[in-house]
Write an enzyme that holds these catalytic residues in place. Structure first.
Site, short mmCIF file in Angstrom:
data_model
loop_
_atom_site.label_atom_id
_atom_site.label_comp_id
_atom_site.label_asym_id
_atom_site.label_seq_id
_atom_site.Cartn_x
_atom_site.Cartn_y
_atom_site.Cartn_z
N CYS A 66 41.97 45.65 42.55
CA CYS A 66 42.59 44.33 42.43
C CYS A 66 43.04 44.21 40.98
O CYS A 66 43.22 45.24 40.31
CB CYS A 66 41.62 43.22 42.85
SG CYS A 66 40.11 43.09 41.89
N THR A 68 41.46 43.13 38.28
CA THR A 68 40.41 43.59 37.35
C THR A 68 39.46 44.61 37.97
O THR A 68 38.69 45.24 37.23
CB THR A 68 39.54 42.39 36.93
OG1 THR A 68 38.96 41.83 38.12
CG2 THR A 68 40.37 41.33 36.20
N HIS A 134 16.77 58.72 40.47
CA HIS A 134 17.68 57.68 40.92
C HIS A 134 17.49 57.34 42.41
O HIS A 134 17.88 56.26 42.85
CB HIS A 134 19.13 58.10 40.67
CG HIS A 134 19.39 58.46 39.25
ND1 HIS A 134 19.37 57.53 38.23
CD2 HIS A 134 19.62 59.65 38.65
CE1 HIS A 134 19.59 58.12 37.08
NE2 HIS A 134 19.74 59.41 37.30
C1 RB5 Z 1 44.66 38.06 41.68
O1 RB5 Z 1 45.45 37.19 40.96
C2 RB5 Z 1 43.41 38.43 40.91
O2 RB5 Z 1 42.62 37.30 40.70
C3 RB5 Z 1 42.64 39.50 41.63
O3 RB5 Z 1 43.45 40.60 41.80
C4 RB5 Z 1 41.39 40.06 40.96
O4 RB5 Z 1 41.63 40.41 39.64
C5 RB5 Z 1 40.15 39.34 41.17
O5 RB5 Z 1 39.07 39.81 40.81
#
Ligand code: RB5
Length: 155
Positions: A66, A68, A134
């Site tokens: 996504c 981040t 682990h």
């Molecule tokens: C999308 O705008 C963004 O919020 C999503 O891709 C992500 O980074 C969320 O964790």
């Protein structure tokens, strides 16, 4: 290896790059979407899809993206049996596999360059779960999955 890839719109471009590179490297890539960067979609849908594909055994490992890597990792980790790790470099990718036995790797399409991301994924795929000390911790993670199910009355 058979790999499931999934992303929201913010991870789409990096997913496309990684899918091509991984196929060229000889892996089978199951692309679970999304299918373009212009329509806003919800990362929980795609994180859960990647997690379910991994836990089902239809693929060996998953890669989820996504903006981040954070939200899609949260979503994937809601699926019992998933150990999803957000990584930003080769070292965190290697340790996610060796120490945490991560079966889903999560990356931020808005944070990482393509080569850093590919190096991280390639290193993770080449790394082996270290086992040893682990293993007990991985078993405790699995027990947390079971307890969550019990709390919801699913188990
Ligand atoms: C999308 O705008 C963004 O919020 C999503 O891709 C992500 O980074 C969320 O964790």
């Amino acid at each position: 290896m058979r790999l499931a890839l999934g992303s929201d719109h913010a991870g789409y471009d990096l997913k496309t790059f990684l899918a091509r590179a991984l196929r060229e490297a000889g892996h089978v890539v199951v692309d679970l979407g999304t299918n373009d960067a212009t329509h806003s979609v919800d990362y929980p849908d795609f994180g859960a899809a990647v997690g379910r594909e991994v836990v089902s055994g239809r693929v060996d490992l998953g890669v989820a993206l996504c903006g981040t890597g954070i939200g899609i990792a949260m979503a994937a980790n809601k699926i019992a049996g998933v150990r999803a790790a957000v990584v930003h470099d080769v070292t965190s990718a290697r340790l996610a596999r060796e120490h945490n036995h991560a079966n889903v790797l999560c990356l931020g399409g808005r944070l990482l360059g393509t080569e850093v991301a590919l190096d991280a994924v390639t290193t993770w795929l080449a790394s082996e779960p270290a086992g040893g000390r682990h293993l007990g911790r991985i078993e405790k993670l699995a027990r947390l999955d079971e307890r969550l199910d019990e709390e919801k009355g699913i188990a």
